[in-house]
Scaffold this active site. Sequence first.
Site, PDB file in Angstrom:
ATOM      1  CG  LEU A 112      -1.875  -1.201   1.344  1.00 12.43           C
ATOM      2  CD1 LEU A 112      -2.756  -1.049   2.587  1.00 12.43           C
ATOM      3  CD2 LEU A 112      -2.728  -1.345   0.095  1.00 12.43           C
ATOM      4  N   GLY A 118       3.040  -6.107   7.859  1.00 16.60           N
ATOM      5  CA  GLY A 118       2.859  -4.665   7.731  1.00 16.60           C
ATOM      6  C   GLY A 118       1.704  -4.335   6.807  1.00 16.60           C
ATOM      7  CG  ASP A 119       2.247  -1.162   4.042  1.00 19.63           C
ATOM      8  OD1 ASP A 119       3.277  -1.812   4.273  1.00 19.63           O
ATOM      9  OD2 ASP A 119       2.253  -0.102   3.402  1.00 19.63           O
ATOM     10  CD  GLU A 120       5.944  -5.793   2.385  1.00 18.55           C
ATOM     11  OE1 GLU A 120       6.839  -5.110   1.855  1.00 18.55           O
ATOM     12  OE2 GLU A 120       6.163  -6.858   2.998  1.00 18.55           O
TER      13      GLU A 120
END
Length: 352
Positions: A224, A265-267
């Site tokens: 993201l 995380g944002d992955e």
Amino acid sequence: MYIDTIHDAIIGGEDELRQQLLEYQAILDNASLGIIFTRDRRFRHCNPRFSEMYGWPGNELIGQSTSIVYPSEQAFAALSSIAGPILGSGQRLDTELQMKRRDGSLFWCRMLGRAIDPSDHRKGTIFIVEDITERKNAEQALLRAHEELERRVQERTAELAMANARLHAEIQERKLAEQQIRYLAQHDALTGLPNRRLMEDRLEQAIEMARRHQGRVAVLFIDLDRFKPINDKHGHRVGDLLLQATAARLRKLLRAVDTVSRFGGDEFILVLPEMQSATAAVEAAQRVQGALAQPYFIEDHALSVTPSIGISLFPEHGQDASLLIGCADTAMYHAKKAGRANVQLFDPAMKT
């Protein structure tokens, strides 16, 4: 000269016979089992192990009746009645019985015996004896424990009926707990998506299936864009809710055979089996990009994020999960460098 040749042959034969006797004696002396030779129910020879087991010096046993190593005359007569027909028929005697040491103490033995010539008992019998006291004691202890257990079971039947009901409830509770533990071990706690371990397992399965059927598997690595500024500005709670909303959108895009995973995380990673071509994989990534780019409304905040997506394909870009994930990750970083919010298909040149 002929007489000398005969003399040498006799001497040579005696030497050979003497050597054989020495070898046989060495075997008897070093055997870990007691070995005796009897004739007319009297000791004719015994090895050191037999003497050690029974507490009799070998020279004191020779000539004595074999009954002296039995607990009683009755025990001796009982064995004789069993052993006689067996040995006389040429079979091997194999029995377990208690025997007596010189000091009067009893111990358990396994006795093997065979007649030298079943047709002529006067030629004697060879017996091999093994001390099995420890095994017998263990068996008896086990039997006593079993009997004690049976007694306690009978005494507590009524209690166990109630305990069984409680145990059933505990088992059900434990099963639910184990299911929860397995779920938590394989899923991301925040989003409920499969975690990295489960995703890699499913990816390996998809690769194996594609290998069998000459198919393709696509791996989409999603990051993201500018998630950290949102997290820093609005706090971790809003950031977590945004990740959950992203996971929900990704779920809606999946086919039954697909897997979406929070990588960290944002992955996020998507595993897409049964891909027809690289073009189909890119089109799928573009649909993901369009869905994730729509605004999010979280706690009165209108938030926008865009995804950078890297794609790798089996078999073109790798033969195992680790390599395919690495290639997709590389392609995703190239999407970032290309200005974010775009899709990049892995190319080997990206690693140079």
